[in-house]
Design an enzyme around this catalytic site. Structure first.
Site, mmCIF file in Angstrom:
data_model
loop_
_atom_site.group_PDB
_atom_site.id
_atom_site.type_symbol
_atom_site.label_atom_id
_atom_site.label_comp_id
_atom_site.label_asym_id
_atom_site.label_seq_id
_atom_site.Cartn_x
_atom_site.Cartn_y
_atom_site.Cartn_z
ATOM 1 N N SER A 127 -62.385 2.451 16.431
ATOM 2 C CA SER A 127 -61.122 2.207 16.490
ATOM 3 C C SER A 127 -60.286 2.386 15.133
ATOM 4 C CB SER A 127 -61.045 0.533 16.996
ATOM 5 O OG SER A 127 -59.677 0.243 17.508
ATOM 6 N N ASP A 380 -60.382 4.049 28.001
ATOM 7 C CA ASP A 380 -59.892 3.447 26.962
ATOM 8 C C ASP A 380 -58.536 3.766 26.773
ATOM 9 O OD1 ASP A 380 -59.415 2.030 24.567
ATOM 10 O OD2 ASP A 380 -60.610 3.670 23.346
ATOM 11 N N HIS A 405 -63.386 1.240 25.197
ATOM 12 C CA HIS A 405 -63.351 1.147 23.778
ATOM 13 C C HIS A 405 -64.693 1.166 22.997
ATOM 14 C CE1 HIS A 405 -60.404 1.274 20.637
ATOM 15 N NE2 HIS A 405 -60.959 0.108 20.102
#
Length: 445
Positions: A127, A380, A405
């Site tokens: 991320s 995602d 994710h």
């Protein structure tokens, strides 16, 4: 002695203590590699517990594991309790300062840990942490030999990718997880308007959702935003097994949610529809069954530093998102930079620099870099701003069609789809290649 508060100026010469976690149980002390997790917007222990991949491969690589906390998050507060007090104290919360922290820490570890002097370092992150691991390799190629950037939306910036792609992916996840699931969520916004037109309806809705505090007419935008974020978070954590990343959830949680939303759209009443939406929301907020009421002012988890991230979004991390209600299941909302900038100014007294990420990190033009893996999951929504095609021989993309994710950074699991297993194998293959390359390049002496 601590880390400098300002790496790029000389007036603020204070230092602070940066927290980092080390595990050298499997480390080969004769120069075995260091896997270095570039911490993101939250408490580092939480990322450490959710990055099982590093623990799974440590033995095979003879690697030391280091998890470094990002300044201003967790316990790494440059000005202690005052760190968030005003714009002056927040001024040193930038990705550039964080990258410099990481580089200083790596050099310090190599200087002080016996046997680590020649250890090749690989940056790993997911991320925003994945953005940092890629950028660390771009900016400090002398410090890390390569980077794995998992679910890193390095292109989710103005004029790089369409602002609507993110919510399109969220919508596709729901569309493929149950008949009419996305259609019924799209219809729910109007149903909320219809029902809350009367005071009785407002009261019914508050009861139906077991809200901790009853809805007022003025809360409706907030209520819708809370639901919207719930659907987004589910798309991020649509994992193939029971997990507790943002919330404790069943396996393939969106399929479970969609079981409550299979109505025939031509006959379902607003009340029935919102009854289903409330059951669906409970899958996310009350899977364990011990939540007495739902709190619409909190969506994710206490481990993420919301204020800090909001400040970063208000300065460098300007990520445009928009919806049209046609290619996605949300109410139409344009991206309005001016409105965003004004909101930032009223909150923090700062204004965002829309093009700064492009200037400082190269935007779409990253072909001159090397040894970076960008991995993205097809489920995602953040993959919309990720690198999903190879840029060169050594700046490569791995796409995991049934991954949410950064699924690849999690522990191996019996329910893992084969696509993520082969992604992890490939990632380790690149690591070994980079380590070999680094050893060949090492200056003798």
């Amino acid at each position: 002695n601590g880390v400098g508060i300002d790496h790029f100026g000389f007036l603020e010469d204070g230092t602070f203590k940066q927290r980092y976690l080390v595990n050298n149980e499997h480390w080969d002390q004769k120069g075995g590699p260091i896997l270095f997790y570039t911490g993101n917007e939250g408490d580092i222990t939480w990322f450490c517990n959710n990055t099982g991949f590093m623990w799974d491969v440590a033995e095979e690589l003879g690697a030391m594991l280091v998890f470094a906390e990002h300044r201003y998050y967790g316990e790494s507060l440059p000005f202690g309790q005052d760190s968030y007090s005003d714009a002056k104290h927040l001024n040193y919360l930038t990705s550039e300062q964080a990258l410099a922290d990481f580089s200083v820490l790596i050099r310090e570890l190599k200087r002080t840990v016996l046997g680590a002097q020649k250890s090749p370092v690989i940056a790993i992150g997911g991320s925003y942490g994945g953005m940092l691991s890629a950028w660390l390799r771009m900016k400090y190629p002398n410090v890390v030999v390569g980077a794995l950037a998992a679910s890193a939306p390095i292109w989710q910036f103005p004029d790089m990718v369409p602002c609507g792609d993110f919510y399109k992916i969220v919508t596709q996840d729901f569309a493929r997880s149950g008949l009419n699931c996305d259609v019924n969520i799209r219809r729910s916004w109007k149903a909320i308007d219809n029902i809350t037109a009367t005071d009785d309806g407002l009261q019914w809705l508050s009861g139906e959702f077991s809200l901790c505090s009853p809805l007022k007419k003025t809360d409706l935008d907030g209520f819708k935003a809370w639901l919207q974020e719930t659907w987004v978070n589910l798309a991020m954590v649509d994992y193939p097994y029971e997990a507790n990343f943002l919330q404790p959830l069943p396996r393939w949680p969106i399929q479970v949610v969609c079981k409550h939303l299979g109505f025939d759209p031509s006959v379902v009443s607003d009340y029935q529809l919102l009854g289903g939406i409330s059951e669906a929301a409970r899958v996310y907020y009350n899977y364990t069954g011990n939540c007495p009421c739902l709190n619409t002012s909190s969506t994710a988890t206490g481990n993420l530093g919301f204020i800090g991230w909001y400040y970063q979004a208000c300065t460098e991390m300007v990520m445009p998102l928009c919806t049209d209600g046609i290619q996605d299941m949300f109410e139409p909302q344009d991206w309005n930079f001016q409105a965003f900038s004004d909101e930032c100014h009223s909150l923090f007294g700062v204004r965002p620099r829309a093009d700064w990420a492009d200037t400082v990190y190269g935007g779409l033009d990253i072909a001159s870099h090397s040894n970076i893996i960008f991995s993205n999951g097809g489920l995602d929504p953040w993959s919309s701003g990720g690198v999903t095609r190879n840029i060169s021989d050594s700046v490569v993309a791995i796409v995991i069609p049934d991954g949410a994710h950064h699924l690849d950074l999690r522990y191996n699991n019996e329910y893992d789809p084969h696509t993520v297993l082969s992604a992890r194998v490939l990632e380790v293959k690149y690591f070994k290649l980079w380590i070999t390359q680094a050893r060949k390049l090492q200056i003798p002496g």
